[in-house]
Design a protein around this motif. Sequence first.
Motif, PDB file in Angstrom:
ATOM      1  N   ARG A   1      12.388  37.075  34.283  1.00  0.00           N
ATOM      2  CA  ARG A   1      12.259  38.340  33.560  1.00  0.00           C
ATOM      3  C   ARG A   1      12.904  38.281  32.177  1.00  0.00           C
ATOM      4  O   ARG A   1      12.625  39.131  31.324  1.00  0.00           O
ATOM      5  CB  ARG A   1      12.868  39.474  34.385  1.00  0.00           C
ATOM      6  CG  ARG A   1      12.145  39.727  35.712  1.00  0.00           C
ATOM      7  CD  ARG A   1      12.678  40.963  36.419  1.00  0.00           C
ATOM      8  NE  ARG A   1      12.031  41.106  37.725  1.00  0.00           N
ATOM      9  CZ  ARG A   1      12.605  40.777  38.874  1.00  0.00           C
ATOM     10  NH1 ARG A   1      13.850  40.299  38.875  1.00  0.00           N
ATOM     11  NH2 ARG A   1      11.957  40.919  40.007  1.00  0.00           N
TER      12      ARG A   1
ATOM     13  N   GLN B   1      13.287  34.489  40.111  1.00  0.00           N
ATOM     14  CA  GLN B   1      12.521  35.678  39.699  1.00  0.00           C
ATOM     15  C   GLN B   1      13.299  36.495  38.662  1.00  0.00           C
ATOM     16  O   GLN B   1      12.730  36.969  37.668  1.00  0.00           O
ATOM     17  CB  GLN B   1      12.205  36.540  40.918  1.00  0.00           C
ATOM     18  CG  GLN B   1      11.258  35.890  41.906  1.00  0.00           C
ATOM     19  CD  GLN B   1      11.153  36.680  43.210  1.00  0.00           C
ATOM     20  OE1 GLN B   1      11.571  37.833  43.288  1.00  0.00           O
ATOM     21  NE2 GLN B   1      10.604  36.051  44.251  1.00  0.00           N
ATOM     22  N   ASP B   2      14.600  36.660  38.874  1.00  0.00           N
ATOM     23  CA  ASP B   2      15.418  37.418  37.920  1.00  0.00           C
ATOM     24  C   ASP B   2      15.432  36.731  36.561  1.00  0.00           C
ATOM     25  O   ASP B   2      15.319  37.385  35.509  1.00  0.00           O
ATOM     26  CB  ASP B   2      16.851  37.547  38.443  1.00  0.00           C
ATOM     27  CG  ASP B   2      16.969  38.521  39.612  1.00  0.00           C
ATOM     28  OD1 ASP B   2      16.065  39.357  39.775  1.00  0.00           O
ATOM     29  OD2 ASP B   2      17.966  38.435  40.355  1.00  0.00           O
TER      30      ASP B   2
END
Length: 530
Positions: free
Chosen positions: A400, A396-397
């Motif tokens: 981004r 998820q990081d």
Amino acid sequence: MKVPSPLFRRLAVGAAALFLATLATAKPLVFCSDASPEGFDPGLWDSASTGTVTKQIFQGLLGFKRGSTELEPALAQRWELASDARSIVFELRRGVRFHSTAFFKPGRDFNADDVLFTFQRFIDPKLPFNQAFPANFIYPSNLGLARLIEGMDRLDDYRVRFRLRRPDVTFLANFAMAWAGIQSAEYAAQLLRTGRARQINNQPVGTGPYRFKSYAKDDVIRLEANPDYWGPPQRTGKLIFAITREPNVRIQKLLAGECHVAAPARDVDLAALDRRPETVRVAKAQALNISYLSFNLRKPPTDNRLVREALDIAIDRNAIFRALFPRGDAMQAVSAFPPAIAGYNKGLKNEYDPARARALLAEAGFKDGLALELWALPVTRPTNPNGQLMAQLIQQDWARIGVRASIRTYEWGEYLKRANNGEHSVYMSGWAGETGDADEFLTPNLSCAANTSGVKFCNREFEALIDEARASVDPVLRQQLYQQAQVIFKRERPWITMAHSTVYIPMRRDVQGFVMSPNGAVDFENVYRE
């Protein structure tokens, strides 16, 4: 040949009878382990799960005092290190017998020939046994042992000298590590003569407190007390490893009394244990360990330092720690080893900056992002209690900043094999130290000797610093050199450092004699149930 005196024979018979009487009343001890061993030859493997098994069977010339990093005699009863740190003479313990098993009966006591055979395997590919059973000795290879040892001398049956090509103040501690467990040259000759050299990895023969009985793959390992052990007789007759991959199942088995000691518990499991203080207790230590993500430095895009830095600073470690370490007993890893070790560089910091990470990717030529594989650890470790969850949070990081990470994992043995072959882009790994010395983290993992496949770190500036540190007898200078080496490590980012953790070993209340090691390892010598 000397004939034993009647008194000696009566003492021997009496000792054997006492040992058998003790075993007749001894309770078995069951350990719920977290993974299957890769094999039983300690020199071949460096995973914690395998080392936990082999250290019950094998012994080195030296050992670590229980609960400390201090060296003590084992198969060597004394030693002398030269003032220039270039040679060591060991005087071996007399009267030590290798295990008598269904597949081997020793014809003599342990002596210098066994020491020489064990270490010749690590450094001489032309050794007849190595020709019959070619093997990759991971830890000795990563240490560059073949280049370091100039020669080994058999001074007599019970004295051996090691000569080094250059000074190395850290070398002595290697003789206490699991990979340096001494093999029987007599047993190896028997295997070689009968064309079964590979069986040294499947049917182990050591000198330790427990001897091998049987192994059902991925299920159970059975060991039994060694009746000929040179140390105090064991009060546990049967030591059983119940291989239990799921951490919550290990806890259930422990609470039900199906196992008596379990592999390290996760933070999330401790609440269930806290509710049963009358049944279980938990040993605890802030261990010398680290978890990290290791980059493949041989193939794009992770061969690019800017990409590695971007992937590192895009990770929100605070969020990961809230999810994986809810008790707050772990600390974020900044450098390659824990801050408790001398030479730690306190000036280094972690960074979380997604905007700068995107800019670094653009500078590296990936303005529109990139795709890679992220390998999730398939076993639980104190420093990484949930590899899948960690992978998902990192995924998820990275999303981004435009990085599309596909998560992959394998069975533990396959995972290690494929990573060593360089099939990964980024994979989760970890390390635990036994000696309390910075070199134990740096040389086996980050030196050029550890980069035989070309996928790991090899930086000549870094290498020169750790080489000089190993050769120096000045502790202040060694610390300064390690601090400089860590600056290079942080600049080049071969790893994304994640966590140093507390290790929790849960056990039943009737287990006695258990002492935690500084690295969280499990040792069952002199451990028993009341």
